[in-house]
Design an enzyme around this catalytic site. Structure first.
Site, PDB file in Angstrom:
ATOM      1  N   GLU A   1       2.211  -3.531 -28.235  1.00  0.00           N
ATOM      2  CA  GLU A   1       2.708  -2.491 -27.322  1.00  0.00           C
ATOM      3  C   GLU A   1       3.997  -2.026 -26.638  1.00  0.00           C
ATOM      4  O   GLU A   1       4.703  -3.381 -26.184  1.00  0.00           O
ATOM      5  CB  GLU A   1       1.629  -3.368 -25.937  1.00  0.00           C
ATOM      6  CG  GLU A   1       0.642  -3.951 -26.472  1.00  0.00           C
ATOM      7  CD  GLU A   1      -0.644  -5.094 -26.118  1.00  0.00           C
ATOM      8  OE1 GLU A   1      -0.716  -5.066 -24.307  1.00  0.00           O
ATOM      9  OE2 GLU A   1      -0.133  -6.582 -26.511  1.00  0.00           O
TER      10      GLU A   1
ATOM     11  N   HIS B   1      -2.789   0.054 -26.761  1.00  0.00           N
ATOM     12  CA  HIS B   1      -3.460  -1.242 -27.022  1.00  0.00           C
ATOM     13  C   HIS B   1      -3.616  -1.548 -28.592  1.00  0.00           C
ATOM     14  O   HIS B   1      -4.655  -1.764 -28.768  1.00  0.00           O
ATOM     15  CB  HIS B   1      -4.096  -1.910 -26.684  1.00  0.00           C
ATOM     16  CG  HIS B   1      -4.006  -3.645 -26.365  1.00  0.00           C
ATOM     17  ND1 HIS B   1      -4.234  -4.338 -27.982  1.00  0.00           N
ATOM     18  CD2 HIS B   1      -4.701  -4.285 -25.043  1.00  0.00           C
ATOM     19  CE1 HIS B   1      -3.881  -5.377 -26.912  1.00  0.00           C
ATOM     20  NE2 HIS B   1      -3.558  -5.453 -26.167  1.00  0.00           N
TER      21      HIS B   1
END
Length: 337
Positions: free
Chosen positions: A302, A178
């Site tokens: 992501e 992330h």
């Protein structure tokens, strides 16, 4: 100069030391990684003979533990949302504890993002290897899952992150990093930077950001194929929808082209993955940074199999079978102008 790897203390988590690893290549680019949550801490490159940070990061462990933004962390077993916190595998239904409304987000409250990984490295190598095990008894998924995350910095300024999973029984496996980028450093706004996404369709989601199983063609405000300036797209988005941020999943078109490109005056970051999804999210992980709506200091990127894939035909395969280890690789290469 040869490449080197070092490790220094970065705090304590659950009575265990957290280490900050630094990989430096022959022309002084640096990849920095935390053992906590196998976090991508920073990526520094040389711009006009000075270090330039490309990754949003905090300077203390408490900020990483407390942030709701999962800054730089490895998340999973399953990144993104699982609708209704429910799925069926091998004919058995699993009902997990929801942690995001009625949904399961990033594998739940005991996911990879909550672990302090065990690390190892060759001081003269180019890779830090981090390992942990997710227990079925802790997170409710079938199978005890051992995950190895390897960070590599190559001689040509490419960061490679591999995710290797081994399970005791069939389970789900779709982790990602992330990471948040800002190629001009996190004090700058990301709005003037350019973004290209190799995609002609997006994943449609409901009001709780759960995929509905439908893809759709992007309107101009969501179309990043021609590498527009982020501010231009944010202006279009506001005019078309009234929204001031992106939080969307793109379906990647071609594995032989970069999944995405983020560019600024001094260079560009080429982003590649062997999976089929790219989630972008505009954010200010330090909530004190911007008072003006629509000004952003970070862009999350992501790379993963499409979210909630287990519940939607055609979204990709996130099943990890016992006795059949699986490795995924995401790559990020900086190229100077």
């Amino acid at each position: 100069m040869r490449r080197t790897i070092s490790a220094v203390p970065f705090g304590v988590y659950q009575d265990e030391p957290v280490l900050l690893y630094t990989i430096e290549n022959s022309h002084h680019s640096k990849l920095k990684v935390l053992s906590y949550a196998a976090t991508w801490y920073d990526f520094e490159v040389q711009v006009n003979q000075r270090p330039q940070s490309l990754v949003y990061h905090f300077d203390n462990l408490a900020a990483y533990i407390n942030t709701p933004y999962q800054v730089g962390k490895t998340v999973g077993r399953v990144a993104g949302r699982i609708g209704g916190a429910t799925f069926t595998l091998n004919g058995q239904a699993y009902h997990l504890k929801a942690n995001n409304g009625h949904q399961l987000l990033h594998g739940g409250d005991h996911g990879l993002q909550t672990h302090n990984f065990k690390g190892c490295f060759d001081p003269h190598g180019d890779t830090v290897t981090l390992t942990t095990t997710l227990l079925s008894a802790d997170d409710g998924f079938p199978g005890d899952l051992t995950v190895t995350v390897s960070y590599t910095l190559t001689a040509d300024d490419e960061v490679q992150i591999s995710y290797h999973g081994v399970t005791t029984v069939d389970t789900l496996f779709n982790p990602t990093c992330h990471v948040y980028f800002n190629l001009d450093g996190q004090a700058a706004l990301i709005n003037p930077q350019q973004l290209r996404i190799n995609s002609t369709k997006l994943v449609h989601t409901d009001h709780e950001k759960v995929p509905t199983g439908v893809f759709y063609v992007p309107t101009p405000a969501y179309d990043f194929r021609n590498q527009p300036v982020l501010q231009t797209q944010l202006d279009r988005l506001l005019q078309a929808t009234g929204k001031t941020e992106y939080d969307d999943c793109y379906v990647l078109d071609h594995q032989d082209e970069p999944a995405g490109v983020l560019a600024t005056d001094h260079g560009q970051l080429l982003i590649n993955t062997d999976r089929n999804g790219l989630v972008v999210f505009t954010a200010n992980p330090d909530r004190t940074q911007s008072d003006h709506l629509g000004d952003y200091h970070a862009l999350a990127v992501e790379l993963q199999t499409l979210p909630d894939a287990i519940n939607h035909h055609g979204f990709g395969d996130t099943i990890l079978h016992a006795g059949r280890p699986q490795t995924y690789v995401n790559r990020y290469r900086y190229v100077a102008k």
